[in-house]
Design a protein around this motif. Structure first.
Motif, PDB file in Angstrom:
ATOM      1  N   TYR A  35     -32.243  16.264  15.808  1.00 42.36           N
ATOM      2  CA  TYR A  35     -31.408  15.173  15.324  1.00 42.36           C
ATOM      3  C   TYR A  35     -32.086  13.857  15.702  1.00 42.36           C
ATOM      4  CZ  TYR A  35     -27.353  18.318  14.756  1.00 42.36           C
ATOM      5  OH  TYR A  35     -26.482  19.308  14.369  1.00 42.36           O
ATOM      6  N   PRO A  42     -24.077   7.487  14.921  1.00 39.26           N
ATOM      7  CA  PRO A  42     -23.973   8.902  15.297  1.00 39.26           C
ATOM      8  C   PRO A  42     -25.278   9.645  15.044  1.00 39.26           C
ATOM      9  CG  PRO A  42     -22.861   8.506  13.212  1.00 39.26           C
ATOM     10  CD  PRO A  42     -23.287   7.161  13.719  1.00 39.26           C
ATOM     11  N   LEU A  90     -32.797  14.020  19.544  1.00 41.11           N
ATOM     12  CA  LEU A  90     -32.010  15.040  20.215  1.00 41.11           C
ATOM     13  C   LEU A  90     -32.367  16.421  19.691  1.00 41.11           C
ATOM     14  CD1 LEU A  90     -28.651  13.134  19.868  1.00 41.11           C
ATOM     15  CD2 LEU A  90     -29.721  13.683  22.061  1.00 41.11           C
ATOM     16  N   GLY A 107     -29.631  18.901  24.125  1.00 41.92           N
ATOM     17  CA  GLY A 107     -30.411  18.420  25.243  1.00 41.92           C
ATOM     18  C   GLY A 107     -30.125  16.949  25.506  1.00 41.92           C
ATOM     19  N   PRO A 108     -30.772  16.377  26.536  1.00 40.18           N
ATOM     20  CA  PRO A 108     -30.520  14.983  26.917  1.00 40.18           C
ATOM     21  C   PRO A 108     -31.201  13.969  26.001  1.00 40.18           C
ATOM     22  CG  PRO A 108     -32.134  15.950  28.359  1.00 40.18           C
ATOM     23  CD  PRO A 108     -31.649  17.060  27.479  1.00 40.18           C
ATOM     24  N   ARG A 111     -36.077   9.300  24.334  1.00 46.39           N
ATOM     25  CA  ARG A 111     -35.988   7.930  23.821  1.00 46.39           C
ATOM     26  C   ARG A 111     -37.375   7.501  23.360  1.00 46.39           C
ATOM     27  NH1 ARG A 111     -31.999   5.101  22.102  1.00 46.39           N
ATOM     28  NH2 ARG A 111     -30.770   5.733  23.909  1.00 46.39           N
TER      29      ARG A 111
ATOM     30  N   TYR B  36     -17.029  16.981  20.318  1.00 42.75           N
ATOM     31  CA  TYR B  36     -18.114  16.660  21.238  1.00 42.75           C
ATOM     32  C   TYR B  36     -17.856  15.270  21.804  1.00 42.75           C
ATOM     33  CZ  TYR B  36     -21.151  20.439  19.514  1.00 42.75           C
ATOM     34  OH  TYR B  36     -21.696  21.662  19.191  1.00 42.75           O
ATOM     35  N   GLN B  38     -20.102  11.910  23.797  1.00 44.67           N
ATOM     36  CA  GLN B  38     -21.419  11.392  24.147  1.00 44.67           C
ATOM     37  C   GLN B  38     -21.242  10.192  25.047  1.00 44.67           C
ATOM     38  OE1 GLN B  38     -23.969  10.166  20.877  1.00 44.67           O
ATOM     39  NE2 GLN B  38     -25.795  10.728  22.059  1.00 44.67           N
ATOM     40  N   SER B  41     -26.176   6.969  25.813  1.00 39.34           N
ATOM     41  CA  SER B  41     -27.601   7.336  25.837  1.00 39.34           C
ATOM     42  C   SER B  41     -27.874   8.752  26.338  1.00 39.34           C
ATOM     43  CB  SER B  41     -28.410   6.346  26.686  1.00 39.34           C
ATOM     44  OG  SER B  41     -28.411   5.087  26.063  1.00 39.34           O
ATOM     45  N   GLN B  42     -26.832   9.579  26.455  1.00 42.09           N
ATOM     46  CA  GLN B  42     -27.052  10.977  26.809  1.00 42.09           C
ATOM     47  C   GLN B  42     -26.874  11.841  25.566  1.00 42.09           C
ATOM     48  OE1 GLN B  42     -24.717  12.267  30.179  1.00 42.09           O
ATOM     49  NE2 GLN B  42     -24.989  10.327  31.249  1.00 42.09           N
ATOM     50  N   GLY B  43     -27.248  13.126  25.654  1.00 39.56           N
ATOM     51  CA  GLY B  43     -27.022  14.033  24.547  1.00 39.56           C
ATOM     52  C   GLY B  43     -25.546  14.356  24.389  1.00 39.56           C
ATOM     53  N   PRO B  44     -25.088  14.644  23.172  1.00 41.56           N
ATOM     54  CA  PRO B  44     -23.691  15.043  22.972  1.00 41.56           C
ATOM     55  C   PRO B  44     -23.343  16.275  23.801  1.00 41.56           C
ATOM     56  CG  PRO B  44     -24.718  14.541  20.868  1.00 41.56           C
ATOM     57  CD  PRO B  44     -25.806  14.549  21.889  1.00 41.56           C
ATOM     58  N   TYR B  46     -20.705  19.388  24.262  1.00 31.30           N
ATOM     59  CA  TYR B  46     -19.685  20.203  23.619  1.00 31.30           C
ATOM     60  C   TYR B  46     -18.416  20.212  24.466  1.00 31.30           C
ATOM     61  CZ  TYR B  46     -17.132  24.487  22.544  1.00 31.30           C
ATOM     62  OH  TYR B  46     -16.149  25.401  22.260  1.00 31.30           O
ATOM     63  N   TYR B  87     -16.447  12.670  19.293  1.00 24.62           N
ATOM     64  CA  TYR B  87     -16.658  13.009  17.895  1.00 24.62           C
ATOM     65  C   TYR B  87     -15.832  14.244  17.520  1.00 24.62           C
ATOM     66  CZ  TYR B  87     -20.884  10.084  18.100  1.00 24.62           C
ATOM     67  OH  TYR B  87     -21.775   9.046  18.235  1.00 24.62           O
ATOM     68  N   LEU B  95     -23.577  20.391  11.198  1.00 22.26           N
ATOM     69  CA  LEU B  95     -22.750  19.632  12.139  1.00 22.26           C
ATOM     70  C   LEU B  95     -22.957  18.177  11.766  1.00 22.26           C
ATOM     71  CD1 LEU B  95     -21.076  20.571  14.674  1.00 22.26           C
ATOM     72  CD2 LEU B  95     -22.974  19.814  16.049  1.00 22.26           C
ATOM     73  N   PHE B  97     -21.907  14.408  12.114  1.00 22.08           N
ATOM     74  CA  PHE B  97     -21.170  13.494  12.985  1.00 22.08           C
ATOM     75  C   PHE B  97     -20.644  12.306  12.183  1.00 22.08           C
ATOM     76  CE2 PHE B  97     -22.105  14.911  17.356  1.00 22.08           C
ATOM     77  CZ  PHE B  97     -23.098  15.842  17.124  1.00 22.08           C
ATOM     78  N   GLY B  98     -19.394  11.946  12.440  1.00 22.30           N
ATOM     79  CA  GLY B  98     -18.844  10.682  11.949  1.00 22.30           C
ATOM     80  C   GLY B  98     -19.068   9.604  12.989  1.00 22.30           C
ATOM     81  N   GLU B  99     -18.321   8.510  12.879  1.00 19.14           N
ATOM     82  CA  GLU B  99     -18.510   7.390  13.799  1.00 19.14           C
ATOM     83  C   GLU B  99     -17.859   7.629  15.153  1.00 19.14           C
ATOM     84  OE1 GLU B  99     -20.967   5.577  11.266  1.00 19.14           O
ATOM     85  OE2 GLU B  99     -20.444   4.762  13.244  1.00 19.14           O
TER      86      GLU B  99
END
Lengths: 115, 107
Positions: A35, A42, A90, A107-108, A111, B36, B38, B41-44, B46, B87, B95, B97-99
């Motif tokens: 992603y 998003p 991602l 995953g994290p 960047r 999900y 977030q 600045s980290q990953g989403p 679950y 989300y 999958l 994602f919306g806003e």
């Protein structure tokens, strides 16, 4: 354990560089995903691999080249990127990529900054 | 994938329940509702998912209306660490994602 690891955490590259992002999971999942997430937006799907075969490419420019050497590893090769490609990249994995109740774990992220 | 509608932002007091709504009026019979979150600045991460029945896990509860056109995520005792973008996603294969909803938990 639902861990997906990504390296590097941060990457700065010039427009003429070639670099790669790496993603790894050891959950026995057979589907892996890339992603892209721009600031304050998003995540957007780029690629899906299912059983090590590319199953979805969301019309991503060829300067992004995915690779799935085995079921645990996913790479994203980058070449001749533009500054607008700067984003959080991602990786995710799931059991088999069939959708429905097939939960994706993320995953994290890496960047990426393109100068 | 069905489109979802969420409020752009919500506030909640620490220790209180946070109820995050989601409308998905075009959901079809085989599509699951996923949540999900977030953190900046980290990953989403679950949280939970469901098809028809209400679901609960160690993080949250998911309430899906009988017609499946809307759902509510409940964080029973919100903490400052629950501040994040949440989300709501209706998925078949993709999958999308919306806003999302920016939840801010205040002391």
């Amino acid at each position: 354990d639902t861990e997906v690891t990504q390296t590097p955490k941060h990457l700065v590259m010039g427009m003429t560089n070639k670099k790669s992002l790496k993603c790894e999971q050891h959950m026995g999942h057979r589907a892996m995903y890339w992603y892209k997430q721009k600031a304050k937006k998003p995540p957007e799907l780029m690629f899906v691999y299912s059983y090590e075969k590319l199953s979805i490419n969301e019309s991503v420019p060829s300067r992004f080249s995915p690779e799935c050497p085995n079921s645990s590893l996913l790479n994203l090769h980058l070449h001749a990127l533009q500054p607008e490609d700067s984003a959080l990249y991602l990786c995710a994995s799931s059991q088999d990529g069939t959708g429905g109740a097939d939960t994706q774990y993320f995953g994290p992220g890496t960047r990426l900054t393109v100068l | 994938d069905a489109k979802t509608t969420q409020p752009p932002s919500m506030d909640c007091a620490e220790g209180r329940a946070a109820n995050l709504p989601c409308n998905h009026s075009t959901i079809s019979g085989n599509e699951y509702v996923y949540w999900y979150r977030q953190i900046h600045s980290q990953g989403p991460q679950y949280i939970i998912h469901g098809l028809k029945n209400n679901e609960t896990n160690e993080m949250a509860s998911l309430i899906i209306t009988e017609d499946r056109k809307s759902s509510t995520l409940i964080l029973p005792h919100a903490t400052l660490r629950d501040t994040a973008v949440y989300y709501c996603i209706v998925r078949s294969v993709r999958l999308t994602f919306g806003e999302g909803t920016q939840l801010t938990v205040n002391p």
